[in-house]
Design a protein around this motif. Structure first.
Motif: not given
Ligand SMILES: O=P(O)(O)OP(=O)(O)OP(=O)(O)O
Ligand SMILES: Nc1nc2c(ncn2[C@H]2C[C@H](O)[C@@H](COP(=O)(O)OP(=O)(O)OP(=O)(O)O)O2)c(=O)[nH]1
Ligand SMILES: Nc1nc2c(ncn2[C@H]2C[C@H](O)[C@@H](COP(=O)(O)OP(=O)(O)OP(=O)(O)O)O2)c(=O)[nH]1
Ligand SMILES: Nc1nc2c(ncn2[C@H]2C[C@H](O)[C@@H](COP(=O)(O)OP(=O)(O)OP(=O)(O)O)O2)c(=O)[nH]1
Ligand SMILES: Nc1nc2c(ncn2[C@H]2C[C@H](O)[C@@H](COP(=O)(O)OP(=O)(O)OP(=O)(O)O)O2)c(=O)[nH]1
Ligand SMILES: O=P(O)(O)OP(=O)(O)OP(=O)(O)O
Ligand SMILES: O=P(O)(O)OP(=O)(O)OP(=O)(O)O
Ligand SMILES: O=P(O)(O)OP(=O)(O)OP(=O)(O)O
Ligand SMILES: [Mg+2]
Ligand SMILES: [Mg+2]
Ligand SMILES: [Mg+2]
Ligand SMILES: [Mg+2]
Ligand SMILES: [Mg+2]
Ligand SMILES: [Mg+2]
Ligand SMILES: [Mg+2]
Ligand SMILES: [Mg+2]
Ligand SMILES: [Mg+2]
Ligand SMILES: [Mg+2]
Ligand SMILES: [Mg+2]
Ligand SMILES: [Mg+2]
Lengths: 288, 288, 288, 288
Positions: C10, C93, C96, D132
């Motif tokens: 991560r 972001r 996103k 992403r």
């Molecule tokens: O979406 P989550 O809560 O599983 O965790 P994440 O995807 O890492 O968080 P974000 O979508 O804000 O990057």
């Protein structure tokens, strides 16, 4: 060409240009200067020799990038350089901007060290500075950035002034002084200086209270008018004393630095950036 | 807190961390060194004093970041620093890495200048360096990067050696020398040096032909064995001559630098990085 | 937790937030739409059904992000969405923003396809769109951005209108039409349409000439006033003809779309963005 | 060109290419799917129709980028797509990669919805996905990434399976079920399923326990062997029951999806990615 087999590695460089039409600030800050100042026996809370070295280094940066840089502001172990929003210096590549500014600054700091510290305090090792690029989209953001740094200067200097008066004149230990200041606000600190040490904080050298502003592209004539602090006694004789601070007054002038600044038409000021006054006078020069 | 109204500007700082688990190379390069070397009367094509100053500056960087930096390689006005792929120095923030490395380098270069150049050649102004961060995902990429820089050293040095022999010993003008070299390949240049000037290129000091490698974390014992070039005559007496180059041989040693390196267990080498040999010997130390 | 051994991956995600206090534009563009429109038998040069599908998709995006999005502008296979400079949507972001906007758009385009194209023209495969984020520091930059896109709409539409008149009514081959238009400027093209085909370009539907503007946060009352193009004949009876274009006029209305827009208080306009008029009327709503 | 006055805005686009020679993962995740699944009456804890729609969408993405994409892995409302480290798709521009993948996915999800859900459950509104890009420098990092996602699938599915058995068969309220599971580890949950509901967790459909792996570039012949889950009863008759789950078995097959996959030589698997087995069999195809 013998190079060709390896040359592909060049493609791993990523573009790091910053957004067009934004104010680019490069802020330089001494790395581990708490230790550096102590090993070099800086006076507390402010050592005018160190400030001169910082200002020399900053002036060197201003000179190097004068076409693109309109203002610099520094205090303590930091300096912020403002690159005009319209600049295309290094195609606005972040690492080029940050590296040339900080290396020029570091290089200048060492180069001018002896001129500021004399033979008594040689430089013991080469200092390191970090630096970063931050972009600000509006003039207001830029002014707020500079206000932020100057507010920081004010808060730290007021605190440090009280702290060292308590320790050096008031006989407190460091721990006691810290405890005594813990819960005080600005007004309390001003009062403490005045009631305990007969010091009017506003009479302390502006270079310490306000930091240093360098203005490039200064209109002809103005560059000669860099602020050369008036001696404390002259300004406020009621507070005159044989106090060691008065000896500082002479050190405040650094002829070499002033000559350098005049040669490069850089104006040096120690005044308020937060109020509108400064911007009314220099807005056009700095932002225009 | 008085700061609060302005403090929002801090949020304009953008994160610039580089990808985890990649080799981080910070390459420093002198800005406008063509002019700098000429104003400081560097010997052509290589000035051992300048190389010592570069190596001192690089050693200072290695010392500063020794936990994270395993190798450095430099030649001409550039130096590349390798930060281990597992490092979390400054949370791998690009501008922190680039700024502290380059300011340490610049600061060190000025700091050690006198020790390398002596009183004859004072530093006239503070030099500026640019720097960048490049990431390499695999060990192979990293080796290729270093090979790329060393191939660059080789090509430039062979060319420059020919060029200056033609000009300084062969009586050519700069323009004539350039024309004469235009279409030559490496073999031609080697031949030219040998037939016209009785110079075997391979006998030229390795520090010029190969550049300088600094290895940190050198296993105990090895740090003492930094390569101190054997005098040319001793190695290849057939090529001995009263030639001015031989005077260089003594200059190649810089006791102050060697002491600094030994103190910090940094190994200095002038050898081939492109072939496997180097990596067989130092792969574990550098990459492990 | 069983996850822990792998969870380190991560940390390889890098922050890609965009600069605060800048206008964020997300531009979406159909991928390979030259082929897509031909396979779906779009009318040339403009197919009102396709425009409706684009506008439905855009309205869906406006609805989804209505708190942060104040304007959208689209023509051909592209749409630009303006996110307010003060927005902190997804902490700004980049990935996103780009991914949610474009997936909402793509998803909406497919979802509303049948409503726009009816049973005659089923969707043959799922279309793909690319998207990017671009930031603009000033209101002027943002207006210029939108002007840039509308100027593009104008230039392409004028060209395409001429081209297809020459081919469809003038009996030219594609190659001949291209050659005939090669050296023409705007005035020539207007003249060509008028002299050869009795078409006054300014009477062509504004939706084709100007593209579509969606304004969110429209003041109460205004949202009802979305521009429903007046039939061509009514406006300029001198040019009336039984020409097939007139049949278009009815298609221009899409009740479902208009209902959707009214429900979400989104205003639809087909007018000039480049002149000041638009900004005088909507500046406060869009930029304020 | 009439465009020119505004065209400068194009220069505000910043390059966002990702590092060369790294595995590029694009992860897509449904936005607010907790609400979406409930409004579309998804079966709990897993709805095979939804999984088919996700897999159709993913297969569409694999098809679109097949030259560059070697593997995809999905479960719940997410899908990860692996682009080969050597790929130069869109010059590795981050926003192009993220936007085309996610829009293809979203577009495909809507396009194939009816084929998976039939007439009973129409799509009520267009779903949104975020996406992403994450880069992984080594093969090991990539495997760990995939293991991370599959471990997540396992943990969530085991929990959800217990939760919904407790609620649907065990008569607990949601709150009670949550409390009962709070302190349990995996072994406890397996035991709970077996002792309370005679369910051997390992006999639950692999598509639910393991998620779905799509392998592109599958060697000829293998693509035909996509795993079509063997009916539960056949595998473990001791657990046979008239239980409603058995009806699922038939739904698991989606002929349309399997045909699509076979046409595009995409292999569908529901197996362990964490152990070495998978990589021994497919390492060359996926990573090579
Ligand atoms: O979406 P989550 O809560 O599983 O965790 P994440 O995807 O890492 O968080 P974000 O979508 O804000 O990057
Ligand atoms: N005595 C004295 N100290 C000074 C002077 N100017 C700066 N300093 C000291 C005060 C602080 O300890 C230090 C600057 O604070 P910083 O927050 O930058 O800390 P430091 O550089 O130690 O750490 P850093 O590497 O920046 O995180 O430098 C001076 O003129 N006199
Ligand atoms: N005479 C001499 N020149 C040297 C020596 N080392 C480096 N140089 C010179 C040769 C080149 O002109 C220059 C390095 O080349 P660069 O490509 O870095 O050029 P320069 O620094 O001028 O420009 P830049 O700002 O890097 O784009 O430094 C030396 O030892 N002796
Ligand atoms: N006939 C017709 N064509 C249209 C209509 N709207 C858009 N198009 C076509 C015209 C262009 O060929 C194409 C849009 O141009 P682009 O530059 O975006 O090209 P394209 O999408 O093919 O490539 P790209 O993937 O964006 O690089 O779509 C329409 O209403 N009718
Ligand atoms: N009942 C049911 N629910 C499912 C199924 N697949 C996914 N879901 C639900 C479970 C979770 O609530 C949700 C996925 O979790 P996320 O963490 O992605 O949450 P959500 O999409 O709501 O929020 P997000 O926008 O991603 O932050 O989707 C399914 O097959 N059946
Ligand atoms: O400096 P050069 O000309 O050797 O080439 P470069 O360093 O790759 O160019 P730049 O300094 O502009 O990145
Ligand atoms: O250095 P500090 O503690 O004043 O705060 P900062 O400079 O914002 O922190 P960092 O140097 O880590 O960016
Ligand atoms: O897509 P084009 O050709 O109109 O131009 P562009 O969109 O700026 O190019 P790209 O899509 O490659 O960013
Ligand atoms: Mg700091
Ligand atoms: Mg500091
Ligand atoms: Mg500081
Ligand atoms: Mg360069
Ligand atoms: Mg250089
Ligand atoms: Mg160089
Ligand atoms: Mg494009
Ligand atoms: Mg397109
Ligand atoms: Mg287009
Ligand atoms: Mg998420
Ligand atoms: Mg989700
Ligand atoms: Mg999810």
């Amino acid at each position: 060409m013998a190079n060709s087999r390896f040359e592909y590695v060049r493609k791993y460089e990523l573009d790091d240009s910053v957004l067009m039409n934004t104010w680019i600030v490069v802020r330089v800050d001494g790395r581990g200067f708490s230790r550096f100042v102590s090993e070099h026996h800086f006076e507390k809370p402010n050592d005018i020799r160190g400030i001169h070295a910082m200002n020399f280094a900053a002036a060197q940066v201003m000179k190097e990038f004068q076409a693109d840089m309109t203002l610099a502001y520094g205090h303590s172990d930091e300096y912020s350089f403002v690159i005009h929003r319209s600049s295309s210096l290094f195609s606005r590549r972040s690492s080029k901007l940050v590296s040339t500014v900080v290396s020029c600054f570091a290089s200048g700091f060492v180069f001018y060290w002896n001129r500021c510290f004399g033979a008594d305090q040689p430089l013991l090792y080469p200092p390191v500075f970090d630096a970063r690029v931050v972009c600000y989209p509006t003039d207001e953001n830029l002014k707020d950035y500079l206000s932020w740094r100057q507010a920081d200067c004010h808060i730290n200097n007021l605190y440090n002034t009280c702290f060292w008066y308590l320790v050096q004149k008031g006989g407190r230990t460091n721990v006691e002084a810290e405890a005594e200041l813990k819960t005080t606000v600005s007004a309390d600190k001003n009062e403490l200086l005045f009631s305990k040490f007969q010091v009017n904080y506003n009479n302390i050298e502006p270079i310490f209270r306000k930091g240093t502003i360098l203005v490039g592209h200064a209109p002809d004539g103005e560059a000669k008018n860099s602020e050369h602090p008036v001696p404390v006694q002259a300004r406020d004789s009621s507070n005159a004393s044989e106090d060691s601070k008065s000896s500082l007054v002479h050190d405040v002038e650094n002829e070499a630095l002033n000559g350098f600044l005049a040669d490069h038409k850089i104006l040096k000021l120690h005044r308020d950036l937060i109020s509108q006054d400064f911007w009314e006078q220099f807005g056009q020069t700095v932002l225009g």
